[in-house]
Design a protein around this motif. Structure first.
Motif, mmCIF file in Angstrom:
data_model
loop_
_atom_site.group_PDB
_atom_site.id
_atom_site.type_symbol
_atom_site.label_atom_id
_atom_site.label_comp_id
_atom_site.label_asym_id
_atom_site.label_seq_id
_atom_site.Cartn_x
_atom_site.Cartn_y
_atom_site.Cartn_z
ATOM 1 N N VAL A 1 -4.464 99.112 -8.049
ATOM 2 C CA VAL A 1 -4.450 98.023 -7.341
ATOM 3 C C VAL A 1 -6.287 98.509 -6.635
ATOM 4 C CG1 VAL A 1 -3.990 96.908 -5.471
ATOM 5 C CG2 VAL A 1 -1.910 97.937 -6.270
ATOM 6 N N ILE A 2 -6.202 99.319 -6.139
ATOM 7 C CA ILE A 2 -8.179 99.200 -5.602
ATOM 8 C C ILE A 2 -9.430 99.095 -6.037
ATOM 9 C CG2 ILE A 2 -9.545 100.566 -4.265
ATOM 10 C CD1 ILE A 2 -7.294 101.542 -2.391
ATOM 11 N N ALA A 3 -8.516 100.091 -7.377
ATOM 12 C CA ALA A 3 -9.939 100.307 -8.659
ATOM 13 C C ALA A 3 -9.332 98.511 -9.667
ATOM 14 C CB ALA A 3 -9.298 101.235 -10.247
ATOM 15 N N ARG A 4 -8.759 97.845 -9.633
ATOM 16 C CA ARG A 4 -8.963 96.011 -10.400
ATOM 17 C C ARG A 4 -9.552 94.799 -8.920
ATOM 18 N NH1 ARG A 4 -8.312 94.187 -13.220
ATOM 19 N NH2 ARG A 4 -6.823 92.676 -13.546
ATOM 20 N N VAL B 1 -10.068 101.608 3.221
ATOM 21 C CA VAL B 1 -10.393 101.810 4.211
ATOM 22 C C VAL B 1 -8.808 102.756 5.251
ATOM 23 C CG1 VAL B 1 -11.399 101.406 6.244
ATOM 24 C CG2 VAL B 1 -12.432 100.817 4.470
ATOM 25 N N PHE B 2 -8.500 101.666 5.206
ATOM 26 C CA PHE B 2 -6.327 102.364 5.720
ATOM 27 C C PHE B 2 -6.298 103.265 5.135
ATOM 28 C CE2 PHE B 2 -5.423 97.396 5.769
ATOM 29 C CZ PHE B 2 -5.729 97.176 7.133
ATOM 30 N N LEU B 3 -6.750 103.321 3.820
ATOM 31 C CA LEU B 3 -5.642 104.384 2.764
ATOM 32 C C LEU B 3 -6.692 105.750 3.586
ATOM 33 C CD1 LEU B 3 -4.251 103.700 -0.099
ATOM 34 C CD2 LEU B 3 -2.761 104.143 1.468
ATOM 35 N N ALA B 4 -8.548 106.199 3.360
ATOM 36 C CA ALA B 4 -8.556 106.754 3.699
ATOM 37 C C ALA B 4 -9.084 107.445 5.032
ATOM 38 C CB ALA B 4 -10.446 106.781 2.628
ATOM 39 N N GLY B 5 -9.326 106.240 5.760
ATOM 40 C CA GLY B 5 -10.075 106.491 6.714
ATOM 41 C C GLY B 5 -11.755 106.395 6.776
ATOM 42 N N PHE B 6 -12.351 105.795 5.679
ATOM 43 C CA PHE B 6 -13.756 105.693 5.860
ATOM 44 C C PHE B 6 -13.741 105.192 3.963
ATOM 45 C CE2 PHE B 6 -12.584 109.870 2.973
ATOM 46 C CZ PHE B 6 -13.179 109.362 2.141
ATOM 47 N N GLN C 1 -14.890 107.252 -5.018
ATOM 48 C CA GLN C 1 -14.613 107.680 -5.292
ATOM 49 C C GLN C 1 -13.183 107.847 -4.477
ATOM 50 O OE1 GLN C 1 -16.826 111.758 -5.527
ATOM 51 N NE2 GLN C 1 -17.259 111.179 -7.464
ATOM 52 N N PHE C 2 -12.115 107.325 -5.313
ATOM 53 C CA PHE C 2 -10.564 108.323 -4.130
ATOM 54 C C PHE C 2 -10.870 109.599 -4.105
ATOM 55 C CE2 PHE C 2 -9.250 104.527 -8.116
ATOM 56 C CZ PHE C 2 -9.426 103.836 -6.509
ATOM 57 N N PRO C 3 -10.227 109.764 -3.107
ATOM 58 C CA PRO C 3 -9.518 110.964 -2.196
ATOM 59 C C PRO C 3 -7.983 111.090 -2.992
ATOM 60 C CG PRO C 3 -10.168 109.140 -1.090
ATOM 61 C CD PRO C 3 -10.116 108.476 -1.536
ATOM 62 N N SER C 4 -8.288 112.267 -2.926
ATOM 63 C CA SER C 4 -7.144 113.463 -3.650
ATOM 64 C C SER C 4 -5.610 112.440 -3.145
ATOM 65 C CB SER C 4 -7.015 114.650 -3.444
ATOM 66 O OG SER C 4 -6.632 114.994 -1.670
ATOM 67 N N TRP C 5 -5.464 112.194 -1.620
ATOM 68 C CA TRP C 5 -4.167 111.686 -1.235
ATOM 69 C C TRP C 5 -4.074 110.506 -2.191
ATOM 70 C CZ3 TRP C 5 -8.574 113.094 1.926
ATOM 71 C CH2 TRP C 5 -8.725 111.953 2.722
ATOM 72 N N PHE C 6 -4.605 109.493 -2.514
ATOM 73 C CA PHE C 6 -4.582 108.193 -2.414
ATOM 74 C C PHE C 6 -3.640 108.840 -4.505
ATOM 75 C CE2 PHE C 6 -7.529 104.814 -1.748
ATOM 76 C CZ PHE C 6 -8.044 106.053 -0.323
ATOM 77 N N SER C 7 -2.285 107.810 -3.889
ATOM 78 C CA SER C 7 -1.483 107.463 -4.955
ATOM 79 C C SER C 7 -1.734 106.942 -6.383
ATOM 80 C CB SER C 7 0.269 106.615 -4.361
ATOM 81 O OG SER C 7 -0.506 105.421 -4.231
#
Ligand code: ADE
Length: 430
Positions: free
Chosen positions: A253-256, A215-220, A241-247
């Motif tokens: 980290v999120i997937a784990r 949520v911090f990185l995506a806003g949703f 799904q990860f938004p395109s801008w995620f490093s």
């Protein structure tokens, strides 16, 4: 948040907005189903505070009250720069007041909605503070279990503060090393918690951290659906799904963390060793966690000897302790409860009323000792102020020879009448 006090509270001196003669109440900061949080100013030193007012009359089911006591005792036990401190607790017959540290920055969530989303370094900084607070809690046997952005506040320096340990579990509540109550907020809840199987609270918190970082990185939210069943299905299937801008590293980290299997999910402790997490983390932050731990251990071991245990140390510890030594006389049969009525005098008055109502003759022996008599039955009620605003009340069979069956019978009706002044019951037998 320049002027937190409501204009009426700041300009009038009406006694209605002064809480128990000590705190001037200001504007409403937030509300939940059983509680409201207000800004308040201490009349003693002018400091800013938050007051959480819990309406006891709305706590209709009795399972809620222990949860509130739990919230308080958990918060009293934990001191960490990223955890909201609880300064004082007061209660009247219908309300409970928790005097809390005031987080001037308000909810972190409001920043997310205003800014849409955080950049990688800002998200990481907040996330590090959350993880440090959690690691500290877990090390002390406490899991939060209701982590969501609404529970994340900011102080005036922009530091994150975790609040609301209302649903957290104390170590004593662990059954077979696993937690059994299904609770938490669906969008942030680990699948095993929803599944109602026993679960590891630490791993459930790690899942919620994964959702929060997303949520911090995506806003949703990663898992969202107006249909709850569909949402749960998405959670179980790790369907997001990860938004395109995620490093790449943030994705890893999120997937784990969002691994539906708690056994293979990254733990908070392991997360702290991950490169992405450690980036820009000052080693003083981690050292600080250890220093705090040492102080915490000292505090726990020292406070009983110094005679300075807090009300909530007492409440949380006393269910398993023999408290008979607190009172002068000993007897075969005694019941005890803690009360947070305004004064010992008020408790004595209430006991007198109840005694008369139930047909006992009532005799005030000393200021805080009341004798109740009916036939061969004699009861002694003693009130003891354990710490300011916390009383321990003991009901004991007097000297007369009377069968335990008769006592238990009489006790039943007396207990019902006394209930409204009981904060918590304590161990039964002497
Ligand atoms: N909202 C809920 N709790 C709060 C607190 N302690 N400080 C500021 N805002 C809050």
């Amino acid at each position: 948040m320049d002027s937190p006090a409501a204009p009426t509270a700041a300009t009038t001196s009406s006694s209605s907005d002064v809480l128990l003669g000590k705190y001037r109440l200001g504007r409403l900061l937030g509300r939940g189903s059983f509680a409201k949080v207000y800004y308040a100013r201490s009349l003693a030193d002018g400091s800013d505070l938050a007051v959480k007012v819990i309406d006891k009359t709305k706590i209709i089911n009795t399972t809620m009250e222990p949860r509130v006591i739990n919230e308080v005792s958990v918060m009293r036990r934990l001191r960490h720069p990223n955890i909201i401190r609880i300064h004082e607790v007061m209660a009247t017959k219908s309300k409970m007041y928790l005097i809390l540290e005031y987080a001037r920055g308000g909810e972190l969530l409001s920043k997310i909605s205003r800014r849409q989303r955080f950049t990688d370094p800002i998200a990481r900084r907040y996330f590090q503070q959350l993880v440090l607070a959690l690691e500290f809690c877990h090390r002390n046997g406490v899991t939060h279990r209701d982590l969501k952005p609404q529970n994340l506040l900011l102080d005036d320096q922009g530091n994150l503060k975790v609040s609301d340990f209302g649903l957290s579990a104390l170590p004593e509540q662990l059954k077979d090393g696993l937690l059994h109550t299904a609770c938490g907020t669906p969008a942030y809840t680990a699948p095993e918690v929803v599944g109602r199987k026993g679960y590891d609270g630490g791993k459930a918190d790690a899942w919620s951290c994964g959702v929060i970082l997303f949520v911090f990185l995506a806003g949703f939210l990663p898992f969202d659906d107006s249909n709850l069943a569909v949402m749960y299905q998405k959670i179980r299937r790790r369907d997001f799904q990860f938004p395109s801008w995620f490093s790449k590293s943030a994705r890893w980290v999120i997937a784990r963390l969002l691994d539906p299997n708690p056994e293979t999910r990254l733990s908070i402790e392991a997360l702290m060793e991950v490169g992405w997490f450690k980036k820009s983390l000052q080693s003083k932050d981690q050292n600080q966690n250890h220093q705090i731990q040492t102080m915490f251990d000292l505090q726990l071991t020292m406070s009983p000897d110094k005679g300075s245990m807090s009300a909530f140390d007492i409440i949380s510890m006393s269910s398993g302790l023999d408290l008979s030594g607190l009172f002068e006389g000993r007897g075969k049969w005694a019941k005890r409860f803690t009360s947070m009525m305004e004064s010992a005098e008020r408790i004595a008055e209430r006991v007198t009323e109840v005694g008369k109502k139930l047909g006992y003759t009532v005799e005030r022996r000393k200021k805080s000792v009341i004798g109740l008599g009916k036939g061969r039955m004699g009861l002694l009620i003693e009130v003891l102020e354990v710490v300011p605003s916390l009383f321990m009340v003991q009901v004991r069979v007097g000297n007369g020879e009377v069968g335990v069956d008769l006592v238990e019978l009489q006790w039943g009706e007396l207990k019902v009448e006394l209930e409204d002044m009981v904060f918590a019951w304590h161990n039964d037998a002497v």
